[in-house]
Design a protein around this motif. Structure first.
Motif, PDB file in Angstrom:
ATOM      1  N   VAL A   1      42.900  45.378  32.533  1.00  0.00           N
ATOM      2  CA  VAL A   1      41.817  44.389  32.409  1.00  0.00           C
ATOM      3  C   VAL A   1      42.338  42.981  32.673  1.00  0.00           C
ATOM      4  O   VAL A   1      41.726  42.192  33.399  1.00  0.00           O
ATOM      5  N   LEU A   2      43.496  42.666  32.068  1.00  0.00           N
ATOM      6  CA  LEU A   2      44.084  41.336  32.274  1.00  0.00           C
ATOM      7  C   LEU A   2      44.443  41.105  33.735  1.00  0.00           C
ATOM      8  O   LEU A   2      44.233  40.014  34.277  1.00  0.00           O
ATOM      9  N   ALA A   3      44.992  42.130  34.402  1.00  0.00           N
ATOM     10  CA  ALA A   3      45.355  42.004  35.818  1.00  0.00           C
ATOM     11  C   ALA A   3      44.118  41.773  36.668  1.00  0.00           C
ATOM     12  O   ALA A   3      44.131  40.956  37.602  1.00  0.00           O
ATOM     13  N   ALA A   4      43.035  42.496  36.353  1.00  0.00           N
ATOM     14  CA  ALA A   4      41.791  42.347  37.118  1.00  0.00           C
ATOM     15  C   ALA A   4      41.234  40.941  36.991  1.00  0.00           C
ATOM     16  O   ALA A   4      40.597  40.428  37.915  1.00  0.00           O
ATOM     17  N   ILE A   5      41.494  40.302  35.857  1.00  0.00           N
ATOM     18  CA  ILE A   5      40.999  38.941  35.637  1.00  0.00           C
ATOM     19  C   ILE A   5      41.923  37.904  36.272  1.00  0.00           C
ATOM     20  O   ILE A   5      41.477  36.965  36.936  1.00  0.00           O
ATOM     21  N   LEU A   6      43.227  38.093  36.074  1.00  0.00           N
ATOM     22  CA  LEU A   6      44.194  37.057  36.453  1.00  0.00           C
ATOM     23  C   LEU A   6      44.604  37.076  37.916  1.00  0.00           C
ATOM     24  O   LEU A   6      44.804  36.021  38.526  1.00  0.00           O
ATOM     25  N   VAL A   7      44.758  38.277  38.528  1.00  0.00           N
ATOM     26  CA  VAL A   7      45.271  38.356  39.902  1.00  0.00           C
ATOM     27  C   VAL A   7      44.395  37.597  40.890  1.00  0.00           C
ATOM     28  O   VAL A   7      44.906  36.787  41.686  1.00  0.00           O
ATOM     29  N   PRO A   8      43.049  37.815  40.917  1.00  0.00           N
ATOM     30  CA  PRO A   8      42.232  37.041  41.860  1.00  0.00           C
ATOM     31  C   PRO A   8      42.336  35.542  41.634  1.00  0.00           C
ATOM     32  O   PRO A   8      42.347  34.758  42.582  1.00  0.00           O
ATOM     33  N   THR A   9      42.421  35.147  40.344  1.00  0.00           N
ATOM     34  CA  THR A   9      42.536  33.724  40.036  1.00  0.00           C
ATOM     35  C   THR A   9      43.840  33.152  40.580  1.00  0.00           C
ATOM     36  O   THR A   9      43.854  32.076  41.198  1.00  0.00           O
ATOM     37  N   MET A  10      44.938  33.873  40.369  1.00  0.00           N
ATOM     38  CA  MET A  10      46.231  33.410  40.850  1.00  0.00           C
ATOM     39  C   MET A  10      46.281  33.366  42.370  1.00  0.00           C
ATOM     40  O   MET A  10      46.844  32.443  42.962  1.00  0.00           O
ATOM     41  N   MET A  11      45.672  34.374  43.013  1.00  0.00           N
ATOM     42  CA  MET A  11      45.638  34.387  44.480  1.00  0.00           C
ATOM     43  C   MET A  11      44.871  33.185  45.005  1.00  0.00           C
ATOM     44  O   MET A  11      45.265  32.558  45.986  1.00  0.00           O
TER      45      MET A  11
END
Length: 216
Positions: free
Chosen positions: A28-38
């Motif tokens: 869940v955290l990856a799904a939230i953070l990865v697009p933001t970081m990209m």
């Protein structure tokens, strides 16, 4: 009670249920953070390209100002030059420009320097024998931006000024017209149909511009 304590001490690792819960939380955290970081990384790369484009515009303006001081001026015909930068390993970079519009640079240096056929400059070579205006501009850019080993530049010139500059490291050949803002009479538009985000071209290239052209 004592048996329970011994049993608790003997227990090692996590249960399957606990592992599944932890993995689910990480997912869940990856799904939230990865697009933001990209998104942050892309914006940073666009910002860097915009900064380089602005510095290129300033350098070309200085080049034209020095030419003006020598009595060399443009005609009323604006022109757009596309410059590619190529190098292989530690070899010298080659800066190559397309041809300026016919008649846009009449009688430079008393006719000893001509424009309109394109030109190239190889890093660290002598500029004294250069007789093509496009090659002289490439030499000036190469001297100032020697850290650029590969990429593509677009500059618009009008009335002895640089009205627009674009820069990308995505390709090392002349950019197709569809990849950067459409210029009219040497001037950039108020906005451009970027690929969903300012600074991203139709082919997905990150392109910096000066002045910055926002998303239409």
């Amino acid at each position: 009670m004592i048996k329970k304590l011994h049993a608790a001490r003997a227990r090692k690792g996590f249960t399957l249920v606990e592992l599944i819960v932890v993995i689910a939380i990480i997912g869940v955290l990856a799904a939230i953070l990865v697009p933001t970081m990209m998104g942050i990384v892309v914006k940073a790369r666009v910002s860097s390209a915009n900064s380089t484009a602005a510095n290129i515009q300033k350098l070309v303006d200085l080049f034209m100002l020095q030419a003006d001081g020598n009595g060399d001026r443009m005609s009323g015909t604006p022109t757009v030059l596309k410059i590619s930068i190529k190098s292989s390993g530690s070899s010298a970079a080659v800066w190559e420009s397309t041809a300026a519009a016919a008649g846009s640079f009449p009688d430079w240096h008393g006719g000893t320097v001509t424009w309109g056929t394109g030109g190239s400059y190889t890093e660290n070579t002598d500029t004294k024998s250069i007789t093509k205006g496009e090659a002289l501009l490439c030499a000036a850019l190469c001297d100032e931006f020697s850290n650029i080993r590969s990429g593509s530049i677009v500059v618009a010139l009008k009335g002895n000024k640089c009205t627009f500059a674009a820069f990308t490291t995505s390709v090392n050949s002349a950019l197709d017209d569809a990849e950067f803002p459409t210029l009219t009479d040497g001037e950039p538009p108020q906005s451009f149909a970027w690929n969903n985000e300012t600074g991203i071209s139709a082919s997905g290239y990150i392109i910096g511009t000066a002045p910055q052209v926002p998303l239409a």
